[in-house]
Enzyme design. Structure first.
Site, PDB file in Angstrom:
ATOM      1  CG  ASP A  54      -1.779   1.234   1.321  1.00 30.64           C
ATOM      2  OD1 ASP A  54      -2.214   1.737   0.262  1.00 30.64           O
ATOM      3  OD2 ASP A  54      -2.022   1.711   2.444  1.00 30.64           O
ATOM      4  CD  GLU A  62      -5.027   0.856  -2.139  1.00 23.87           C
ATOM      5  OE1 GLU A  62      -5.770   1.845  -2.120  1.00 23.87           O
ATOM      6  OE2 GLU A  62      -4.743   0.189  -1.118  1.00 23.87           O
ATOM      7  CG  ASP A  93      -0.758   3.093   6.323  1.00 24.03           C
ATOM      8  OD1 ASP A  93      -1.237   3.626   5.311  1.00 24.03           O
ATOM      9  OD2 ASP A  93      -0.628   3.684   7.409  1.00 24.03           O
TER      10      ASP A  93
END
Length: 178
Positions: free
Chosen positions: A14, A73, A145
């Site tokens: 991420d 992501e 996260d």
């Protein structure tokens, strides 16, 4: 693509300029095993130093966990174009770390990840954390996260090939999460 019939280790990322979450899982058949997660946190310094911290941190994680594939992501377009550009640069550092180790990189939108993990593409962060904890049988919710990175890895493990799969040879593949 995920090979059938063998275990595979997946690093989920991420990306963020201040905090980059990571999560490593192993998929063996339908079984998912948690191997590790955390965050690469950058100091308040110039952009090049922050990008180097992300690259070096993920390089260490790749060397430690030896993933076979990486799921990242995808950047969403923010109202603030400067934020979007900075996030894209952090994402570039993350992808560079994977490509330096000749790993294929698969991208997923936040909507795809949430749909795959929670069953709702508009799920809240707390819902993602809860489902990641349950799917990986963790004792507590991971940090947001790290949970997002683990969710990205889980999405890939569920058979997605992502919007774009960037292999070392720049071969493009198309697909999506179930």
């Amino acid at each position: 693509m995920l090979p059938s019939g063998k275990s595979i280790r997946i690093l989920g990322i991420d990306p963020g300029l201040r905090i980059t979450g990571f999560g490593v899982i192993e998929k063996n058949g339908s079984q998912l095993t948690y191997l590790g997660s955390g965050c690469v946190v950058t100091e308040k310094s110039g952009l090049p130093d922050r990008l180097k911290t992300i690259l070096d941190g993920l390089n260490e994680i790749i060397l430690q966990h030896q993933p076979e594939q990486v799921a990242v992501e995808q950047v969403f377009v923010n109202i603030n174009p400067k934020s979007t550009l900075l996030l894209g640069q952090a994402r570039g550092a993350a992808i560079s770390a994977a490509v330096l180790h000749e790993l294929s990189v698969y991208e997923y939108t936040a909507l795809q990840i949430k749909q795959s993990v929670v069953g709702n593409g508009h799920a809240r962060k707390e819902q993602v954390q809860e489902m990641v904890m349950r799917l990986l049988r963790l004792g507590e919710r991971p940090r947001p996260d790290a949970a997002d990175a683990l969710a990205c890895a889980i999405c890939h493990a569920h058979g997605g090939t992502g919007l774009l799969a960037l292999s070392v040879r720049n071969h493009l593949k198309r697909g999506g999460c179930p």
